[in-house]
Design a protein around this motif. Structure first.
Motif, PDB file in Angstrom:
ATOM      1  N   TYR A 330       0.861  -1.184   0.000  1.00 30.88           N
ATOM      2  CA  TYR A 330       0.000   0.000   0.000  1.00 30.88           C
ATOM      3  C   TYR A 330       0.898   1.235   0.000  1.00 30.88           C
ATOM      4  O   TYR A 330       1.883   1.288   0.736  1.00 30.88           O
ATOM      5  N   ILE A 361      -4.360   6.567  -2.461  1.00 31.85           N
ATOM      6  CA  ILE A 361      -3.774   5.345  -1.915  1.00 31.85           C
ATOM      7  C   ILE A 361      -3.733   4.322  -3.047  1.00 31.85           C
ATOM      8  O   ILE A 361      -4.771   4.013  -3.657  1.00 31.85           O
ATOM      9  N   VAL A 363      -2.623   0.489  -4.374  1.00 28.81           N
ATOM     10  CA  VAL A 363      -2.425  -0.894  -3.928  1.00 28.81           C
ATOM     11  C   VAL A 363      -1.709  -1.644  -5.037  1.00 28.81           C
ATOM     12  O   VAL A 363      -2.202  -1.719  -6.170  1.00 28.81           O
ATOM     13  N   LEU A 408      -9.024  -0.697   1.885  1.00 30.99           N
ATOM     14  CA  LEU A 408      -8.882   0.762   1.974  1.00 30.99           C
ATOM     15  C   LEU A 408      -9.985   1.375   2.827  1.00 30.99           C
ATOM     16  O   LEU A 408      -9.772   2.393   3.491  1.00 30.99           O
TER      17      LEU A 408
END
Length: 515
Positions: A330, A361, A363, A408
């Motif tokens: 992440y 964010i 991933v 998330l």
């Protein structure tokens, strides 16, 4: 350049390389090389304290006299601090040093930035100056290597006698090799050069009228790349993100600050990380659920795959089943991003097209099961190769990536990080609630993007398993041709691969010196 982030692979990654038949590439063998390429300069005490670095970064564990400078510059803010504290509340903070190869949980990675000059640290700038003064180095600029030249020895092995090159505005010419030829063209161009030189799949070479020197079907196969998906989150009133740099006055003031002090936001990207095992919306998956996914998506038809891929998948299975290994990475970015169909350039991806200020964010899927390929388009070195990354072609990859994206919801709902964001203000808007796995899979597919970490196309795997190079990095079937770049990775390691590339290069240098 991956935002200059220095990420380290896990011990399990190198153990997997070694177990694929590569003696000398295990975790204990590679640990010194992860330190050899860099010199770590600790950040100011205020930064170290702010990020709680003392909990997991021991200065004595880092590189002390390598060429590439590594540090944590004065660029971190409230989001980085809140990121670590929120993950700690979620149970994902530990004291393992990332360089140890046993990191799971949150951390802020160092950057390859020179703390004294503010200059980005990379091989060309920090390895080369002294080397460039050597009388035995000739660097040819604006020159294309068209093919490697060969003869056959008495044993029938191919011997590289030199290379054919063409400089800008000149005719092709040949350069002789007295000892060996080393290809370092990267995961996309090294297989291209091998094929142009007559090493690759016989049928493909004959199709393009290239004489077959070594029939090596694995060349250009086994392409792996970290793909990722990202969600934008609008920051709360009173907070700012990098999106304020849409204002030219702000940009100019920050440029001036950097020019005057080699500090400020332009001195590095304030990214924070987390390595986590397989998750979903509710948290870490149970052993039973992981086994269920493996049975459903991996075991069907496994026996029909090539033996090398069966061995790779067996190792990847172990990584997923091991709850202490990071299935995904992440990344907190202090800016909005747009990984969408038609958004192909970094200018598109980083455009500040949303009004307001956002963070992202991302991933990243650490160990993809999908395999792509890179092959020549024609017999001409001028033609770019055909690249097929084949992302998410294996059903397990979309399961893994989508489930991590679901998590998330938990991260951004946990204080103090939650207090820095506007509730339910996300892009895309339908990502406000990620409880539905199938809906999340569609979001992942829509926002899928590359991490620019291609590897594996000249894999270091034994010849009987279809590999391309041996543990000495010599191309199977040749006596003195090596490949040294990310294309030799037999399996994609965790995280941004630049540090692993440097470590491989340092190990290769020792192998080359050893003959």
């Amino acid at each position: 350049m991956n935002f200059s982030v220095i990420m380290y692979p896990s011990e399990a990654n190198f153990a997997a390389w070694e177990s694929l038949g590569n003696q000398g590439w295990g975790p204990q063998d590679m640990a010194p090389y992860l330190r050899k390429f860099h010199t770590y300069t600790p950040p100011r005490p205020e930064i170290a304290n702010y990020l709680s670095l003392d909990r997991y970064m021991n200065q004595e564990n880092q590189g002390k006299d390598g060429p590439v400078p590594v540090t944590l510059p004065d660029v971190y803010g409230v989001f980085n601090k809140a990121w670590g504290e929120s993950f700690e509340r979620l149970g994902w903070r530990n004291d393992a040093d990332p360089i140890s190869g046993r990191k799971v949980g949150t951390f802020t990675a160092p950057l390859s930035v020179d703390g004294t000059t503010g200059r980005r640290g990379y091989a060309a700038a920090y390895y080369s100056p002294e080397v460039a003064q050597r009388p035995n180095l000739d660097l040819l600029a604006e020159t294309v290597v068209e093919r490697v030249l060969f003869m056959k020895d008495a044993d029938g092995q191919a011997v590289a006698t030199g290379v054919q090159v063409r400089s800008k505005g000149e005719e092709s010419r040949q350069i002789s090799a007295t000892r060996e030829v080393i290809i370092c063209a990267g995961s996309l161009n090294s297989p291209q050069l091998l094929e142009l030189s007559g090493i690759g799949q016989r049928e493909l070479l004959e199709k393009h009228n290239i004489p077959v020197v070594v029939d090596r079907p694995g060349v250009g196969e086994n392409l792996q790349d970290h793909c990722l998906a990202g969600i934008n989150f609008e920051v709360a009133d009173g907070q700012i993100s990098g999106d304020i740099m849409r204002d030219p006055n702000v940009v100019q003031s920050l440029v001036q600050l950097y020019e005057d002090t080699r500090a400020g936001p332009l001195a590095g990207m304030p990214i924070s990380m987390a390595y986590l095992p397989l998750m979903d919306h509710n948290g870490q998956l149970s052993n039973e659920k992981v086994q269920e996914l493996l049975t459903q998506h991996l075991d069907q038809g496994l026996q029909d795959l090539p033996l090398a891929q069966q061995k790779q998948y067996a190792l990847q299975r172990k990584l997923l089943q091991d709850g202490s290994n990071a299935s995904s990475q992440y990344m907190f970015l202090p800016i909005q991003t747009h990984m969408l169909p038609g958004k192909t350039t970094m200018a598109d991806v980083l455009a500040k097209s949303l009004p307001g200020n956002y963070i992202t964010i991302l991933v990243l899927h650490n160990h993809p099961f999908s395999r792509g390929s890179v092959h020549i388009r024609s017999g001409s070195p001028e033609d770019t190769p055909i690249i097929d990354p084949n992302y998410l072609s294996h059903p397990l990859d979309i399961e893994i990536l989508a489930r991590h994206v679901q998590y998330l919801d938990q991260i951004v709902a946990t204080a103090p990080f939650a207090g820095l964001l506007k509730p339910n203000s996300r892009e895309p808007e339908r990502a406000v609630d990620l409880t539905d796995l199938e809906k999340t899979k569609e979001i992942v597919k829509e926002r899928l993007y590359t991490c620019f970490h291609p590897s594996g196309t000249c894999a270091m795997i034994p010849v009987e398993l279809g590999g391309v190079v041996d543990a000495q990095l010599r191309v199977h079937g040749t006596r003195n041709l090596r490949v040294v770049d990310a294309s030799i990775f037999p399996l994609e390691p965790s995280g941004n691969i630049q540090a692993t590339v440097y470590a491989v290069a340092e190990r290769a240098a020792d192998l080359i010196r050893g003959g």
